[in-house]
Design a protein around this motif. Structure first.
Motif, PDB file in Angstrom:
ATOM      1  N   TYR A 186      79.384  27.265  21.165  1.00 15.85           N
ATOM      2  CA  TYR A 186      80.073  28.234  20.282  1.00 15.85           C
ATOM      3  C   TYR A 186      81.230  27.544  19.382  1.00 15.85           C
ATOM      4  O   TYR A 186      81.812  26.640  19.931  1.00 15.85           O
ATOM      5  CB  TYR A 186      80.772  29.302  21.291  1.00 15.85           C
ATOM      6  CG  TYR A 186      81.313  30.316  20.662  1.00 15.85           C
ATOM      7  CD1 TYR A 186      80.607  31.516  20.363  1.00 15.85           C
ATOM      8  CD2 TYR A 186      82.882  30.384  20.290  1.00 15.85           C
ATOM      9  CE1 TYR A 186      81.161  32.641  19.753  1.00 15.85           C
ATOM     10  CE2 TYR A 186      83.362  31.554  19.627  1.00 15.85           C
ATOM     11  CZ  TYR A 186      82.462  32.709  19.419  1.00 15.85           C
ATOM     12  OH  TYR A 186      82.810  33.816  18.870  1.00 15.85           O
ATOM     13  N   TYR A 237      76.659  36.186  17.316  1.00 17.43           N
ATOM     14  CA  TYR A 237      76.440  36.099  18.669  1.00 17.43           C
ATOM     15  C   TYR A 237      77.512  36.717  19.631  1.00 17.43           C
ATOM     16  O   TYR A 237      76.805  37.696  20.337  1.00 17.43           O
ATOM     17  CB  TYR A 237      76.067  34.635  19.126  1.00 17.43           C
ATOM     18  CG  TYR A 237      74.785  34.128  18.871  1.00 17.43           C
ATOM     19  CD1 TYR A 237      73.940  34.754  17.871  1.00 17.43           C
ATOM     20  CD2 TYR A 237      74.790  32.788  19.005  1.00 17.43           C
ATOM     21  CE1 TYR A 237      72.704  33.920  17.621  1.00 17.43           C
ATOM     22  CE2 TYR A 237      73.355  32.229  18.805  1.00 17.43           C
ATOM     23  CZ  TYR A 237      72.301  32.911  18.142  1.00 17.43           C
ATOM     24  OH  TYR A 237      71.349  32.100  17.584  1.00 17.43           O
ATOM     25  N   ILE A 277      76.504  31.529  25.722  1.00 13.73           N
ATOM     26  CA  ILE A 277      76.357  30.830  24.464  1.00 13.73           C
ATOM     27  C   ILE A 277      76.852  29.555  24.829  1.00 13.73           C
ATOM     28  O   ILE A 277      77.936  29.283  25.224  1.00 13.73           O
ATOM     29  CB  ILE A 277      77.195  31.579  23.578  1.00 13.73           C
ATOM     30  CG1 ILE A 277      76.888  33.276  23.363  1.00 13.73           C
ATOM     31  CG2 ILE A 277      76.967  30.893  22.112  1.00 13.73           C
ATOM     32  CD1 ILE A 277      77.920  34.052  22.427  1.00 13.73           C
TER      33      ILE A 277
END
Ligand code: S3P
Length: 426
Positions: free
Chosen positions: A43, A27, A40
């Motif tokens: 993470y 990502y 995100i």
């Protein structure tokens, strides 16, 4: 740092683990070359995924981070900047091998290296296909970091992977984004497909037919809102711990269940484990669910052929389980273990020996008889996160208090590991 692990009477409770390491890397890298902002959640808190963020920051990508929340302001396919110094991938094979694919597509030259362990790991497996695509890559002794990558406009290739490696597959697919035309990667053994899934989520044109993956070059990638599922490879330590300590019952919440990763669950069930999956959901093409595991006697088993590739990161902790199982564990076709963060065949065997557990070392695996007890021992992580955590799990079943030296290695993928263990152990 040394950690003391006391034998556990029982493990119980409900835990949530940090985000998947493999998914987090992907990502972050795709967000860096996408247009617009990607946010995100969950993470990975592991140092490895921190290394990926530092590298993309050094390439001129604005990154903000607050624990598991990461915001990346993507620069687009052509927006990375020539970094001021050498990029540091730390301990992370995924960072150096996958990022090399992106670096190969840049108009500037970059140098990338890592810590002592990474400096001993082979990079020729990714250098070769990237060179075929037109990049020029120099390495120490032709195959070890530091790498010096001179990229440019790349040619698409049709590449058959000689080693089953998702990192290499991903490096080539990421380079394929910068090539004119369609890049093809053919696998003979299926490896984790997070890159293919994530590429699609960011808007790339990816086609998967059996074990052949095709990605079209020069796509427009767009920033997204994403949530990373919790890491099944980190959950593996708790699954094995719960199986080993009689009377245990644990729920591990929100764990990634991508079918190219979840062979672990089928393997444990085939050994006799009591596992149930609850609350299945799906986000950005990645399934997740809660795993309920209860202690049960396990039979033992054989890990070989494709199964070896599917379980590669879980083998150290499965060896611990194997020694305590009815019939033991045989691991074959696992020469790749010798080129992980440590030579995991050697470091597993050495720690088993310290606990008085017999294991036959094979050139490409281990043969561990069952029904063995762990003596109280001083284990060494040898600087390898999965070895530290696997032998902390062994300590829960040992005849007395164990110590793990260089225990801080766990923070490469799972800084909260020992605290989480203390939370569930009585
Ligand atoms: C990974 C692939 C595997 C695995 C590593 C993570 C990935 O490595 O061992 O922990 O995220 O693609 P290889 O590609 O060397 O098999």
């Amino acid at each position: 740092m040394e950690e003391r692990i006391s034998p556990a009477r029982v493990l119980s409770g409900s835990i949530r683990l940090p985000g998947d390491k493999s998914v987090s890397h992907r990502y972050a890298m795709l967000a860096a070359i996408a247009e617009g902002v990607t946010s995100i959640r969950n993470y990975s808190t592991g140092a490895d995924c921190g290394s990926t963020l530092s590298c993309i920051r050094a390439l001129g990508v604005p990154v903000e981070r607050d624990g598991g929340e990461v915001r990346i302001d993507g620069r687009g396919l052509d927006g990375l900047k020539d970094p001021a110094g050498i990029l540091d991938a730390g301990n992370s094979g995924s960072t150096i091998r996958m990022l090399s694919g992106i670096l190969a597509g840049q108009s500037f030259a970059t140098r990338i290296t890592g810590d002592e362990s990474l400096a001993r790991r082979p990079m020729d497996r990714v250098m070769k296909p990237l060179a075929e695509m037109g990049a020029s890559i120099q390495a120490r002794e032709g195959r070890f970091p530091p790498l010096e990558i001179r990229g440019g406009r790349l040619r698409p290739i049709d590449y058959k992977l000689p080693v089953p490696s998702a990192q290499v597959k991903s490096g080539v697919l990421l380079a394929g984004l910068f090539a004119d035309g369609a890049t093809i990667v053919r696998e003979s053994v299926q490896t984790r497909d997070h890159t293919e899934v994530a590429l699609r989520e960011f808007g790339a044109d990816v086609e998967v037919l059996g074990r052949t993956i095709t990605v079209k070059g020069r796509p427009k990638l767009t920033g997204r809102e994403l949530t990373v599922p919790s890491d099944l490879s980190s959950a593996a330590f708790f699954l094995v711990a719960a199986l080993l300590v009689p009377g245990s019952k644990l729920v591990i919440e929100g764990v990634g269940l991508n079918p190219t990763r979840s062979a672990l669950l089928d393997f444990l069930v085939s050994m006799g484990a009591r596992i149930r999956i609850l609350n299945i959901s799906q986000a950005a093409g990645e399934p997740a669910g809660d795993i309920l595991v209860e202690s049960a006697p396990v039979r033992g088993g054989v890990i070989e052929k494709e199964l070896t590739a599917a379980l590669i990161d879980e083998i150290p902790v499965l060896c611990v389980l194997g020694a305590a199982s009815e019939n033991g564990l045989v691991v074959r076709d696992a020469a790749e273990l010798r080129v992980k963060e440590t030579d995991r065949i050697a470091t597993v065997a050495e720690n088993l020996r310290r606990a008085g557990v017999e294991a036959e070392v094979l050139p490409d695996g281990l043969n561990i008889p069952g029904r063995q007890n762990f003596r109280a021992a001083s284990f060494d992580s040898f600087g390898d996160h999965r070895i530290a955590m696997a032998f902390a799990v062994a300590g829960l079943r040992a005849g007395g208090e164990c110590t793990i030296t260089r225990a801080e290695a766990a923070s490469v993928s799972f800084p909260e590991f020992y605290d989480t263990l203390r939370k569930i152990a009585e």
